[in-house]
Design a protein around this motif. Structure first.
Motif, short mmCIF file in Angstrom:
data_model
loop_
_atom_site.label_atom_id
_atom_site.label_comp_id
_atom_site.label_asym_id
_atom_site.label_seq_id
_atom_site.Cartn_x
_atom_site.Cartn_y
_atom_site.Cartn_z
N VAL A 1 0.88 -1.16 0.00
CA VAL A 1 0.00 0.00 0.00
C VAL A 1 0.92 1.21 0.00
CG1 VAL A 1 -1.76 1.30 1.23
CG2 VAL A 1 -1.84 -1.20 1.25
N ILE A 2 0.75 2.06 -0.99
CA ILE A 2 1.52 3.30 -1.06
C ILE A 2 0.56 4.39 -0.61
CG2 ILE A 2 2.94 4.81 -2.48
CD1 ILE A 2 3.10 2.39 -4.49
N ASP A 3 0.82 4.94 0.56
CA ASP A 3 -0.08 5.90 1.20
C ASP A 3 0.58 7.29 1.20
OD1 ASP A 3 -2.20 6.96 2.58
OD2 ASP A 3 -1.91 5.76 4.39
N HIS A 4 -0.20 8.28 1.46
CA HIS A 4 0.25 9.68 1.56
C HIS A 4 0.92 10.17 0.28
CE1 HIS A 4 0.04 8.30 5.80
NE2 HIS A 4 -0.71 9.38 5.86
N ILE A 5 0.42 9.67 -0.85
CA ILE A 5 0.89 10.17 -2.15
C ILE A 5 0.31 11.57 -2.33
CG2 ILE A 5 0.80 9.83 -4.65
CD1 ILE A 5 0.32 6.81 -4.06
N VAL B 1 -3.92 7.21 -2.62
CA VAL B 1 -3.47 5.93 -2.06
C VAL B 1 -3.53 4.89 -3.17
CG1 VAL B 1 -3.90 4.15 -0.30
CG2 VAL B 1 -4.49 6.54 0.19
N VAL B 2 -2.52 4.03 -3.23
CA VAL B 2 -2.49 2.94 -4.21
C VAL B 2 -2.24 1.63 -3.46
CG1 VAL B 2 -1.21 1.94 -6.15
CG2 VAL B 2 -1.63 4.40 -6.09
N VAL C 1 8.50 11.29 -7.29
CA VAL C 1 7.14 11.70 -7.66
C VAL C 1 6.41 12.27 -6.46
CG1 VAL C 1 4.89 10.86 -8.46
CG2 VAL C 1 6.99 10.04 -9.55
N SER C 2 6.55 11.62 -5.30
CA SER C 2 5.84 12.04 -4.09
C SER C 2 6.73 11.81 -2.88
CB SER C 2 4.53 11.26 -3.96
OG SER C 2 3.81 11.71 -2.84
N PRO C 3 7.58 12.78 -2.55
CA PRO C 3 8.57 12.60 -1.48
C PRO C 3 8.00 12.26 -0.10
CG PRO C 3 9.06 14.54 -2.78
CD PRO C 3 7.72 14.06 -3.23
N GLY C 4 6.73 12.52 0.14
CA GLY C 4 6.15 12.23 1.45
C GLY C 4 5.42 10.90 1.52
N ALA C 5 5.53 10.09 0.48
CA ALA C 5 4.78 8.83 0.43
C ALA C 5 5.26 7.84 1.50
CB ALA C 5 4.90 8.20 -0.95
N THR C 6 4.33 7.02 1.94
CA THR C 6 4.61 5.97 2.92
C THR C 6 4.33 4.62 2.27
OG1 THR C 6 3.88 7.43 4.70
CG2 THR C 6 4.00 5.10 5.21
N ILE C 7 5.21 3.67 2.51
CA ILE C 7 5.05 2.32 1.97
C ILE C 7 4.66 1.38 3.10
CG2 ILE C 7 6.18 0.41 0.74
CD1 ILE C 7 6.09 3.05 -0.89
N ASN D 1 -0.34 -11.44 4.78
CA ASN D 1 -1.48 -12.09 5.41
C ASN D 1 -2.43 -11.07 6.05
OD1 ASN D 1 -2.95 -14.40 5.87
ND2 ASN D 1 -2.01 -14.77 7.87
N PHE D 2 -2.79 -10.04 5.29
CA PHE D 2 -3.75 -9.00 5.67
C PHE D 2 -3.24 -8.02 6.74
CE2 PHE D 2 -6.51 -12.47 4.13
CZ PHE D 2 -7.14 -11.82 3.09
N GLU D 3 -2.01 -8.15 7.19
CA GLU D 3 -1.48 -7.29 8.25
C GLU D 3 -0.28 -6.49 7.73
OE1 GLU D 3 -2.84 -6.97 11.27
OE2 GLU D 3 -4.36 -8.49 10.81
N ILE D 4 -0.08 -5.31 8.31
CA ILE D 4 1.09 -4.50 7.97
C ILE D 4 2.31 -5.14 8.62
CG2 ILE D 4 2.23 -2.26 8.18
CD1 ILE D 4 -0.57 -0.99 8.27
N GLU D 5 3.20 -5.66 7.79
CA GLU D 5 4.42 -6.27 8.29
C GLU D 5 5.50 -5.22 8.53
OE1 GLU D 5 7.33 -8.60 5.73
OE2 GLU D 5 6.38 -10.20 6.90
N ARG D 6 5.52 -4.21 7.66
CA ARG D 6 6.54 -3.16 7.75
C ARG D 6 5.98 -1.89 7.15
NH1 ARG D 6 11.68 -3.15 4.20
NH2 ARG D 6 12.67 -1.27 4.92
N LYS D 7 6.35 -0.76 7.74
CA LYS D 7 5.88 0.54 7.26
C LYS D 7 7.05 1.52 7.31
CE LYS D 7 2.29 3.95 8.21
NZ LYS D 7 1.04 4.19 8.95
N PHE D 8 7.23 2.28 6.21
CA PHE D 8 8.32 3.25 6.18
C PHE D 8 8.02 4.33 5.16
CE2 PHE D 8 9.28 -0.17 3.26
CZ PHE D 8 9.73 0.46 2.12
N LYS D 9 8.68 5.47 5.34
CA LYS D 9 8.56 6.57 4.38
C LYS D 9 9.62 6.38 3.30
CE LYS D 9 6.59 10.37 6.90
NZ LYS D 9 5.95 11.33 6.04
N VAL D 10 9.28 6.79 2.07
CA VAL D 10 10.28 6.75 1.02
C VAL D 10 11.34 7.81 1.32
CG1 VAL D 10 8.75 5.87 -0.77
CG2 VAL D 10 8.96 8.33 -0.47
N GLU D 11 12.55 7.56 0.85
CA GLU D 11 13.65 8.51 1.06
C GLU D 11 14.26 8.87 -0.29
OE1 GLU D 11 16.58 7.42 3.96
OE2 GLU D 11 15.07 6.47 5.23
#
Length: 158
Positions: free
Chosen positions: A19-23, A62-63, A81-87, A92-102
């Motif tokens: 999930v690419i969030d905060h685009i 959001v994508v 494209v979107s420096p503030g995006a979050t990956i 298995n339906f759960e967020i395993e890892r979350k981070f901001k693009v750099e």
């Protein structure tokens, strides 16, 4: 826009993927383009555009992409494209890892130089290469011809 619980449509969770969030609003289609996603793939892609963001105090895109893993070069493209995006990496339906693009300090082979006379655009065996002059606002400088590029140009040349 006023929210009404009776008219709210929710996008279903994905089992595995990203999930690419905060685009930045209006940039979801460019993100898909930079990832080479055109709609003919055999996996589900959900695109939400101009969604009210609580954390950004504005609108965002959001994508969601099922069964997809991002490579380092793809993360670099998204950061341009979107420096503030979050990956969000979903397993298995759960967020395993979350981070901001750099935004990396140098960009090689991702963006074309806007100077048509630059050596990187003239059939020479070199890849376009840029130093990041500023991350906010985003400014790149070509190492070959010294041309600077700002975010709208950068997005157009990816």
């Amino acid at each position: 826009m006023e929210e009404n619980n009776k008219s709210t449509l929710k996008v279903s969770k994905i089992r595995d993927g990203i999930v690419i969030d905060h685009i930045d609003h209006g940039k979801a289609l460019k993100v898909l383009s930079t990832l080479g996603i055109s709609g003919g793939e055999e996996f589900t892609v959900s695109v939400l555009m101009n969604v009210k963001s609580k954390t950004m105090n504005s609108f965002k895109d959001v994508v969601k992409i099922e069964r997809r893993v991002l490579k380092k070069v793809e993360l670099d493209r998204i950061s341009l494209v979107s420096p503030g995006a979050t990956i969000n990496i979903i397993k298995n339906f759960e967020i395993e890892r979350k981070f901001k693009v750099e935004i990396p300090d140098s960009i090689i082979g991702i963006v074309k130089c806007s100077n048509q006379n630059c050596i990187s655009n003239n059939k020479e065996p070199v890849s376009a290469e840029f130093r990041v002059e500023s991350k906010n606002p985003l400014i790149l400088r070509c190492v070959y011809c010294d041309r600077t590029m700002i975010q709208p140009e950068i997005c157009h040349k990816i």
